[in-house]
Motif scaffolding. Structure first.
Motif, PDB file in Angstrom:
ATOM      1  N   TYR A   1      62.616  50.642  37.942  1.00  0.00           N
ATOM      2  CA  TYR A   1      61.216  50.780  38.348  1.00  0.00           C
ATOM      3  C   TYR A   1      60.285  50.717  37.145  1.00  0.00           C
ATOM      4  N   GLN A   2      60.690  51.252  36.022  1.00  0.00           N
ATOM      5  CA  GLN A   2      59.871  51.188  34.818  1.00  0.00           C
ATOM      6  C   GLN A   2      59.727  49.749  34.331  1.00  0.00           C
TER       7      GLN A   2
ATOM      8  N   THR B   1      57.391  47.936  36.575  1.00  0.00           N
ATOM      9  CA  THR B   1      56.011  48.296  36.258  1.00  0.00           C
ATOM     10  C   THR B   1      55.496  47.506  35.074  1.00  0.00           C
TER      11      THR B   1
ATOM     12  N   ASN C   1      61.979  50.039  46.409  1.00  0.00           N
ATOM     13  CA  ASN C   1      61.155  50.304  45.231  1.00  0.00           C
ATOM     14  C   ASN C   1      61.357  49.284  44.123  1.00  0.00           C
TER      15      ASN C   1
ATOM     16  N   SER D   1      55.818  57.035  28.901  1.00  0.00           N
ATOM     17  CA  SER D   1      54.949  57.670  29.897  1.00  0.00           C
ATOM     18  C   SER D   1      55.072  57.059  31.291  1.00  0.00           C
ATOM     19  N   LEU D   2      55.917  56.058  31.444  1.00  0.00           N
ATOM     20  CA  LEU D   2      56.007  55.378  32.727  1.00  0.00           C
ATOM     21  C   LEU D   2      56.783  56.205  33.750  1.00  0.00           C
ATOM     22  N   GLN D   3      56.318  56.169  34.982  1.00  0.00           N
ATOM     23  CA  GLN D   3      57.022  56.830  36.077  1.00  0.00           C
ATOM     24  C   GLN D   3      58.398  56.209  36.246  1.00  0.00           C
ATOM     25  N   ARG D   4      59.424  57.049  36.375  1.00  0.00           N
ATOM     26  CA  ARG D   4      60.792  56.556  36.387  1.00  0.00           C
ATOM     27  C   ARG D   4      61.240  56.028  37.746  1.00  0.00           C
ATOM     28  N   GLU D   5      60.686  56.555  38.823  1.00  0.00           N
ATOM     29  CA  GLU D   5      61.116  56.147  40.154  1.00  0.00           C
ATOM     30  C   GLU D   5      59.921  55.790  41.015  1.00  0.00           C
ATOM     31  N   GLY D   6      60.120  54.821  41.908  1.00  0.00           N
ATOM     32  CA  GLY D   6      59.072  54.448  42.837  1.00  0.00           C
ATOM     33  C   GLY D   6      58.964  55.440  43.983  1.00  0.00           C
ATOM     34  N   THR D   7      57.842  55.384  44.657  1.00  0.00           N
ATOM     35  CA  THR D   7      57.610  56.304  45.775  1.00  0.00           C
ATOM     36  C   THR D   7      57.359  55.569  47.086  1.00  0.00           C
TER      37      THR D   7
ATOM     38  N   ASN E   1      68.518  52.367  40.976  1.00  0.00           N
ATOM     39  CA  ASN E   1      67.364  52.349  40.071  1.00  0.00           C
ATOM     40  C   ASN E   1      67.742  51.793  38.698  1.00  0.00           C
TER      41      ASN E   1
END
Length: 502
Positions: free
Chosen positions: A408-409, A412, A322, A442-448, A276
């Motif tokens: 991932y951030q 994004t 991801n 505020s960004l999600q740190r990891e993909g899903t 990541n």
């Protein structure tokens, strides 16, 4: 009244420290309502400046006959321009006030051939360079034909001491083809050095990872060797933030979980993915097919079959990663290039000689003549291979701007800021930096979307493999008929990976 207000404000400002950021220290631009007698406002401001020690440094002519508002610049060595502006705006006679902000032309490097880099304009690089030009603490692995770091525009930005040749397991990663050097120039040719071109990053460290030979061919095993080498550098703590893959192959392999978790190159990519930290940037391919969808025709590469109906482009069709981005190419007019594969994550400049005559200018291996003349070797070519490094360069630039962000951030930021008015969503680097600055916290740190249980070897359904049906062709002919699987196999029936150097 105006005299008294300004006098009060300047007395207050005497207690303020000298303060300057992106404006001229002590300067405030004031717009005053027109006086009933011509010039009274100007005389009043001048009189006040003289009596208080402030200086009226400039007045401006009326903007038009219908607008005789008074524009002036006042200066005090002890004034805080922002605070003074706010106080001035409370005065009913003051129409506008602001610090005397410094205005810069959008950063344009002085590299001699910059005007020919239309791709940099298309992805809004001048505005991006106002905020970030790169960092030599950010590493970019270029999995390709190597890099000729003897090119003066690449020497300082190439980590040649980290080079690796996966073809012969050596450290000799000098480019003997040109393709990797061209890719490197777009990512990180030294900027603002009054020489040649500039890359997306003026400063960066590029790692040459040679997996393709002088003809632009390599094997899946050589690519895996290169990717595994990059993973080893990451495990040692090198700040690798991008892995650029301007290469492709085609195989009769449906891109689903049960197939991909058995695919050696996918597993090599997955190791990078799970750090990541680095984004894997992959070319979509150049044969007018769609990423992640089966081909519908037979395509020849010279006398050899490149693919049959039902094949998929790889590695672009990999899923379950991801932190991977696939890149299609656009022409100078912003439309998808006529040759480009589609259904990619993002589009970037790749040129299109067929639609508008556009090509991508970048660095090329030095020749005896360019060395004698002290010149930079350059060449103009086209392809999704040329589009991919624009995105890879953007990833590195965003990492330089905020190295705390995860892969991932950053991914994004790049996807959310695409210019959807062009192609499949055109890369906009300035917008990506703005998005990064606005939303980083505020960004999600990891993909899903990854395959979380990809190491759970007992979970696979062995009945879901492809059957290597080649739609009627003779599998003994030596053509690429798909993958042969073993428990940990790295040998492929389709051994050659062809890059596009149109």
């Amino acid at each position: 009244m105006l005299k008294k207000i300004i006098l009060t404000l300047l007395i207050i400002s005497l207690a303020l420290p000298v303060y300057a950021e992106n404006y001229i220290a002590g300067d405030v631009i004031v717009v005053i309502k027109p006086s009933s007698s011509d010039g009274a406002g100007t005389l009043s401001a001048a009189s006040f400046a003289s009596s208080t020690g402030a200086v009226l440094t400039k007045t401006f002519p009326a903007l038009s006959e219908k607008n005789n508002e008074i524009f002036a610049v006042i200066h005090s060595d002890d004034a805080n321009p922002e605070e003074l502006s706010r106080e001035l705006l409370k005065n009913p006679d003051v129409i506008a006030a602001s610090p005397n902000y410094i205005v810069r032309a959008a950063a344009i490097p002085n590299d001699t051939r910059y005007s020919e880099l239309w791709g940099m304009e298309n992805i809004n690089m001048p505005s991006a360079w106002d905020k970030e030009t790169g960092s030599d603490n950010v590493y970019v692995a270029i999995v390709d034909t190597g890099i000729d770091w003897g090119n003066p525009d690449l020497t300082a930005n190439t980590a040649s001491e980290l080079g690796y040749n996966a073809l012969n397991s050596s450290s000799s990663a000098r480019d003997d083809n040109g393709h990797g050097t061209h890719v490197a120039g777009t990512i990180g040719a030294v900027g603002n050095n009054n020489l040649g071109i500039t890359g997306v990053n003026w400063n960066v460290k590029m790692i040459p990872v040679k997996v393709l030979d002088s003809d632009g061919y390599g094997s899946i095993s050589s690519v895996i060797g290169g990717v595994n080498y990059v993973a080893s550098l990451m495990s040692q703590g090198y700040n690798v933030r991008v892995v650029n893959n301007s290469l492709e192959t085609y195989a009769q392999l449906t891109p689903n979980y049960n197939n991909l978790v058995r695919e050696p190159l996918w597993r090599a990519f997955k190791v990078i993915d799970e750090y990541n930290r680095a984004i894997i940037v992959v070319a979509a391919g150049n044969h007018e097919t769609a990423v992640g969808k089966p081909t519908t025709r037979t395509e020849y590469d010279g006398n050899d079959v490149l693919f049959y109906p039902g094949y998929y482009v790889y590695p672009a069709s990999f899923t379950g990663l991801n932190n991977m981005l696939t890149v299609s190419a656009c022409a100078q007019n912003g439309q998808v290039s006529t040759y480009s594969n589609t259904n990619a994550n993002i589009t970037a400049p790749g040129g299109d000689s067929a639609s508008d005559g556009s090509l991508i200018l970048s660095t090329w291996p030095q020749t005896l003549l360019t060395n004698i003349l002290g010149e930079v070797s350059l060449n103009s070519i086209q392809g999704t291979s040329m589009a991919t490094p624009h995105v890879a360069g953007a990833v590195a630039l965003l990492a330089a701007h905020d190295n705390s962000m995860t892969a991932y951030q950053i991914k994004t930021c790049i996807l959310e800021s695409r210019n959807m008015n062009y192609a499949e969503g055109l890369l906009d680097v300035a917008a990506a930096i703005e998005y990064q600055e606005a939303y980083s916290s505020s960004l999600q740190r990891e993909g899903t979307g990854g395959y979380d249980d990809w190491r759970n070897y007992d979970a696979k359904d062995n009945n879901d493999n492809n059957n290597n049906n080649n739609n009627g062709s003779d599998s003994s002919s030596g053509e690429c008929n798909g993958f042969t699987w073993g428990a940990f196999a790295i040998i492929m029936f389709c051994p050659l990976v062809k890059k596009f150097m149109s």
